[in-house]
Design a protein around this motif. Structure first.
Motif, mmCIF file in Angstrom:
data_model
loop_
_atom_site.group_PDB
_atom_site.id
_atom_site.type_symbol
_atom_site.label_atom_id
_atom_site.label_comp_id
_atom_site.label_asym_id
_atom_site.label_seq_id
_atom_site.Cartn_x
_atom_site.Cartn_y
_atom_site.Cartn_z
ATOM 1 N N ARG A 1 14.084 18.132 28.548
ATOM 2 C CA ARG A 1 13.572 17.095 29.445
ATOM 3 C C ARG A 1 14.559 15.937 29.566
ATOM 4 N N PHE A 2 15.173 15.579 28.469
ATOM 5 C CA PHE A 2 16.187 14.521 28.504
ATOM 6 C C PHE A 2 17.380 14.983 29.328
ATOM 7 N N LEU A 3 17.766 16.220 29.144
ATOM 8 C CA LEU A 3 18.903 16.766 29.878
ATOM 9 C C LEU A 3 18.631 16.747 31.384
ATOM 10 N N ASP A 4 17.436 17.152 31.772
ATOM 11 C CA ASP A 4 17.084 17.130 33.204
ATOM 12 C C ASP A 4 17.075 15.705 33.745
ATOM 13 N N TYR A 5 16.584 14.764 32.939
ATOM 14 C CA TYR A 5 16.588 13.350 33.346
ATOM 15 C C TYR A 5 18.014 12.844 33.572
ATOM 16 N N LEU A 6 18.909 13.174 32.663
ATOM 17 C CA LEU A 6 20.305 12.759 32.810
ATOM 18 C C LEU A 6 20.936 13.379 34.050
ATOM 19 N N THR B 1 15.745 5.536 27.188
ATOM 20 C CA THR B 1 14.721 6.359 27.831
ATOM 21 C C THR B 1 15.154 7.817 27.766
ATOM 22 N N ASN B 2 14.297 8.665 27.201
ATOM 23 C CA ASN B 2 14.693 10.072 27.093
ATOM 24 C C ASN B 2 13.597 11.053 27.514
ATOM 25 N N MET B 3 12.369 10.554 27.742
ATOM 26 C CA MET B 3 11.296 11.355 28.348
ATOM 27 C C MET B 3 10.950 12.600 27.545
ATOM 28 N N GLN B 4 11.109 12.536 26.213
ATOM 29 C CA GLN B 4 10.915 13.727 25.392
ATOM 30 C C GLN B 4 9.613 13.717 24.609
ATOM 31 N N SER B 5 8.776 12.684 24.760
ATOM 32 C CA SER B 5 7.513 12.664 24.029
ATOM 33 C C SER B 5 6.481 13.548 24.729
ATOM 34 N N ASN B 6 5.375 13.789 24.038
ATOM 35 C CA ASN B 6 4.266 14.524 24.638
ATOM 36 C C ASN B 6 3.559 13.655 25.672
ATOM 37 N N ASP B 7 2.760 14.288 26.523
ATOM 38 C CA ASP B 7 2.102 13.565 27.605
ATOM 39 C C ASP B 7 1.163 12.471 27.101
ATOM 40 N N ASP B 8 0.631 12.628 25.893
ATOM 41 C CA ASP B 8 -0.275 11.617 25.346
ATOM 42 C C ASP B 8 0.456 10.535 24.559
ATOM 43 N N GLY B 9 1.792 10.533 24.622
ATOM 44 C CA GLY B 9 2.585 9.528 23.929
ATOM 45 C C GLY B 9 2.922 9.867 22.497
ATOM 46 N N SER B 10 2.417 10.983 22.003
ATOM 47 C CA SER B 10 2.736 11.379 20.633
ATOM 48 C C SER B 10 4.140 11.965 20.561
ATOM 49 N N ASP C 1 27.028 11.796 37.831
ATOM 50 C CA ASP C 1 28.206 12.394 37.194
ATOM 51 C C ASP C 1 28.126 12.456 35.679
ATOM 52 N N PHE C 2 26.930 12.586 35.130
ATOM 53 C CA PHE C 2 26.814 12.703 33.690
ATOM 54 C C PHE C 2 26.864 14.166 33.253
ATOM 55 N N VAL C 3 26.118 15.008 33.969
ATOM 56 C CA VAL C 3 26.030 16.425 33.614
ATOM 57 C C VAL C 3 26.782 17.238 34.664
ATOM 58 N N ALA C 4 27.716 18.048 34.201
ATOM 59 C CA ALA C 4 28.523 18.873 35.101
ATOM 60 C C ALA C 4 27.657 19.935 35.762
ATOM 61 N N GLU D 1 23.329 19.986 24.790
ATOM 62 C CA GLU D 1 22.401 20.742 23.946
ATOM 63 C C GLU D 1 22.884 20.759 22.496
ATOM 64 N N ALA D 2 24.185 20.885 22.309
ATOM 65 C CA ALA D 2 24.755 20.888 20.962
ATOM 66 C C ALA D 2 24.608 19.527 20.282
#
Length: 358
Positions: free
Chosen positions: A344-349, A26-35, A355-358, A337-338
């Protein structure tokens, strides 16, 4: 002893260049319409460039009613085909076998996103869910089949049926609450039926070399381990699947059930006859030693999740260095990021993974 670098062939579809696959995440990076969004394209293609043999999408909803989270990839409508086709081509160009994970949220779907009532195998007032009619269950089966045909049309090498993690198909397996009185509830055979029908339907509707997998989680969500073993044995024996993906959360833990204590969860399944069907495992595999341990125990391949978020080239590094292990958590936003983890994935994590993102 099978080495992680050994190619893996299948009854159908292309061989894999090694034994390391990207887990569906799960990464939540698609567009709102699923594209498809550019961030999701970059995230997945970068993993293919990093040496993974097979790269699988996140759970892609097979119908509008099945959407379970924001930014979820869709495969429910032909309007999703342009992005899916672009992704399939990008993964192939990077050298990976490609797959779409097919999913329906069931009682975990979100009316806020779908605009439709939540459905489940049973009435669930706490979730605002209404029990599917028999005809509606049959339509769900068809939705999975249609989505697989769409994946094939887009150019993917195969698809994986998501029968794990408490989504709709796993809800049918729930011994505690699936007391339906039609052919989809009550007995174990009835509760397994929807999965068997989807597998058979996809196999009949797709070309002969379409590579088909199934993901199961054998614990939690009302699933009894002995029943999970029985279902795994059934799908391994019938020959319609090319691989079974066992999502164990932690491949090396003891089972929860007292009757199965004293051995690792991964070992519960390794003695099942499998014919030409391959078996993969996922769950806290973050270094070469644990991946190799899974193969030594009898698995044909491993699926990498967390370590693949941390390192787009985990596969390449693991094949080059027997001592390789993923970096320790937490890591900085700049690190992620690198590694082509989008905003959006970063915010989800950062929000959902401790303890995933410092």
């Amino acid at each position: 002893m099978t080495d992680l670098s050994a190619p893996l062939d299948f009854a159908r579809g292309p061989a894999w260049r090694n034994r390391l696959a990207l887990a569906p995440l799960t990464n939540m990076q698609s567009n709102d319409d699923g594209s498809l969004h550019d961030d999701e394209y970059r995230w997945l293609v970068r993993r293919a460039e990093g040496g993974f043999a097979m790269v699988m999408t996140c759970a892609a909803h097979v119908s509008q009613a099945g959407q379970a989270f924001d930014g979820q990839l869709g495969i429910s409508d032909d309007r999703h085909l342009p992005g899916l086709s672009r992704l399939a081509a990008g993964l192939r160009a990077a050298g990976a076998v490609s797959s779409v994970q097919l999913q329906h949220g069931g009682r975990r779907a979100e009316t806020r996103l779908t605009g439709l009532p939540v459905v489940a195998p049973w009435d669930d007032p706490d979730k605002g869910a209404v029990a599917l009619t028999t005809a509606q269950v049959e339509q769900v089966v068809q939705d999975f089949v249609d989505a697989a045909v769409r994946a094939e049309k887009a150019g993917f090498d195969g698809a994986e049926i998501h029968g794990a993690h408490g989504y709709l198909l796993a809800q049918f397996l729930d011994t505690r609450r699936n007391h339906r009185t039609d052919r989809y509830g009550g007995s174990a055979d009835n509760r397994f039926r929807i999965i068997h029908e989807i597998i058979a339907g996809i196999r009949a509707a797709t070309v002969a070399n379409f590579q088909l997998g199934l993901r199961l989680s054998p614990e939690r969500y009302g699933i009894v381990l002995d029943e999970a073993r029985t279902l795994a044995g059934d799908v391994l024996a019938d020959g319609h699947l090319d691989y079974l993906d066992l999502s164990l959360w932690d491949a090396f833990k003891e089972p929860y059930e007292e009757a199965h204590r004293g051995r690792r969860l991964v070992d519960v399944f390794m003695d099942l006859p499998r014919g030409a069907t391959r078996v993969g495992v996922a769950g806290k595999i973050t270094d070469v030693a644990s991946a190799q341990s899974c193969l030594d125990s009898g698995a044909d391949f491993v699926l990498i999740g967390k370590a693949a978020i941390l390192h787009h080239d985990f596969a390449r590094q693991a094949l080059a260095d027997p001592a390789y292990r993923a970096t320790a958590l937490p890591v900085s936003r700049e690190h992620l990021e690198a590694e082509s983890v989008g905003p959006r994935f970063l915010d989800y994590l950062a929000t959902n993974w401790d303890d995933f993102v410092a």
